[in-house]
Design a protein around this motif. Structure first.
Motif, short mmCIF file in Angstrom:
data_model
loop_
_atom_site.label_atom_id
_atom_site.label_comp_id
_atom_site.label_asym_id
_atom_site.label_seq_id
_atom_site.Cartn_x
_atom_site.Cartn_y
_atom_site.Cartn_z
N PRO A 137 0.62 -1.25 -0.12
CA PRO A 137 -0.10 -0.11 0.08
C PRO A 137 0.83 1.24 0.10
N GLY A 138 0.46 2.26 -0.76
CA GLY A 138 0.86 3.51 -0.96
C GLY A 138 0.36 4.72 0.09
N ASN A 139 0.57 5.75 0.11
CA ASN A 139 0.11 7.05 0.83
C ASN A 139 0.04 8.01 -0.20
N ASN A 140 -0.46 9.15 0.40
CA ASN A 140 -0.69 10.29 -0.89
C ASN A 140 0.47 11.01 -1.29
N ALA A 162 -3.72 11.94 -9.36
CA ALA A 162 -5.05 11.46 -9.01
C ALA A 162 -5.17 10.34 -8.13
N HIS A 163 -4.34 9.27 -8.56
CA HIS A 163 -4.21 8.10 -7.61
C HIS A 163 -3.75 8.32 -6.32
N LEU A 164 -2.75 9.07 -6.16
CA LEU A 164 -2.28 9.46 -4.80
C LEU A 164 -3.21 10.11 -3.97
N ALA A 165 -4.29 10.91 -4.57
CA ALA A 165 -5.12 11.81 -3.76
C ALA A 165 -6.12 10.74 -3.13
N THR A 166 -6.23 9.48 -3.61
CA THR A 166 -7.24 8.52 -2.94
C THR A 166 -6.83 7.78 -1.86
N PRO A 168 -4.39 7.12 1.57
CA PRO A 168 -4.28 7.67 3.08
C PRO A 168 -3.16 8.69 3.19
N PRO A 169 -3.26 9.63 4.15
CA PRO A 169 -2.09 10.51 4.51
C PRO A 169 -0.43 10.05 4.59
N LEU A 170 0.41 10.56 4.40
CA LEU A 170 1.95 10.11 4.66
C LEU A 170 1.99 10.38 6.22
N VAL A 171 2.43 9.54 6.95
CA VAL A 171 2.61 9.88 8.30
C VAL A 171 4.03 9.66 8.49
N ASP A 172 4.55 10.60 9.21
CA ASP A 172 6.14 10.94 9.38
C ASP A 172 6.51 9.62 10.25
N GLU A 174 9.26 9.40 11.74
CA GLU A 174 9.93 9.68 12.88
C GLU A 174 8.96 9.88 14.17
N SER A 175 7.86 10.71 13.87
CA SER A 175 7.10 11.29 14.97
C SER A 175 5.85 10.58 14.90
N GLY A 176 5.22 9.80 14.12
CA GLY A 176 4.01 9.26 13.63
C GLY A 176 3.00 10.42 13.42
N ASN A 177 3.37 11.62 13.21
CA ASN A 177 2.32 12.95 12.80
C ASN A 177 2.32 12.80 11.16
N ASP A 178 0.70 13.21 10.88
CA ASP A 178 0.33 13.32 9.57
C ASP A 178 1.17 14.45 9.00
N PHE A 179 1.73 14.50 8.12
CA PHE A 179 2.47 15.84 7.40
C PHE A 179 1.23 17.04 6.94
N GLU A 180 0.21 16.15 6.26
CA GLU A 180 -0.56 16.94 5.59
C GLU A 180 -1.42 18.05 6.61
N ASN A 181 -1.55 17.55 7.78
CA ASN A 181 -2.50 18.37 8.68
C ASN A 181 -1.54 19.03 9.81
N ASP A 182 -0.38 19.57 9.49
CA ASP A 182 0.23 20.46 10.64
C ASP A 182 0.82 19.38 11.64
N GLY A 183 1.04 18.41 11.46
CA GLY A 183 1.55 17.51 12.52
C GLY A 183 0.78 16.88 13.54
N VAL A 184 -0.85 17.13 13.08
CA VAL A 184 -1.57 16.24 13.73
C VAL A 184 -1.73 14.71 13.52
N LYS A 185 -1.85 13.84 14.70
CA LYS A 185 -1.78 12.53 14.42
C LYS A 185 -2.92 12.01 13.54
N PRO A 186 -2.95 11.20 12.86
CA PRO A 186 -4.21 10.86 12.32
C PRO A 186 -5.37 10.12 13.14
#
Length: 186
Positions: A137-140, A162-166, A168-172, A174-186
């Motif tokens: 599985p990939g991520n966005n 277009a495929h990437l947009a479908t 899940p978000p990339l999770v860092d 190192e920290s487990g944070n979601d890059f897309e949402n300013d570091g908020v955990k998914p």
């Protein structure tokens, strides 16, 4: 000039018919080769096609060269585990283990094997790979761009995005944070 990408063509590799029967429903290797070569019809001679590994396997050198010459585009290779001496001796415009390229204003890291972390990932860089035939599985920001995910035709980055947009978000890692949402955990 447009840039197209693909991975895991596995021209001449008969075992792929058994390994990926859902995405390679061909009666034999010749039918697979012909169908996949025909799928390159949208590529113009001046377009660039970057093959992210495993172009061909177990091919007669003369047959391989004939197929290679019949495919349109300026062809570049990112080496895969099945790209042996016959594939590497083809007249590629370039051959690399890894490529750092900008395609359609997007920075991309291209490698046959997926990376968990890559340069500029926190700034939106994409990591595009092959090898897993759609089974990883990939991520966005990162996905398998191979034939068994996108079909036999090389694809434009807009199709990949277009495929990437479908996905899940990339999770860092190192920290487990979601890059897309300013570091908020998914």
């Amino acid at each position: 000039m447009s840039t197209f990408l693909t991975a895991d063509c596995h021209f001449f590799h008969g075992a792929m018919l058994k390994f990926c029967p859902e995405t390679r429903p061909y009666a034999g290797v010749e039918e697979m080769n012909d169908a996949m070569a025909a799928a390159w019809s949208g590529v113009r001679p001046t377009d660039e096609v970057i093959v992210v590994g495993d172009f061909a396997h177990r091919a007669d050198p003369k047959d391989l060269r004939k197929l290679f010459d019949s495919l349109p585009g300026v062809k570049r290779l990112i080496k895969g585990n099945h790209d042996g001496p016959n594939t590497l001796s083809l007249p590629w415009a370039s051959i690399h283990d890894v490529a750092y390229v900008t395609v359609d204003s997007t920075y991309c890291v291209l490698a046959h094997y997926p990376w968990r972390s890559w340069p500029r990932m926190k700034r939106g860089a994409l990591m595009l790979y092959g090898h897993h035939h759609g089974r990883l599985p990939g991520n966005n920001q990162s996905c398998d761009i191979g034939v068994d995910v996108f079909g036999p035709a090389p694809v434009r980055l807009s199709q990949i995005k277009a495929h990437l947009a479908t996905l899940p978000p990339l999770v860092d890692p190192e920290s487990g944070n979601d890059f897309e949402n300013d570091g908020v955990k998914p």
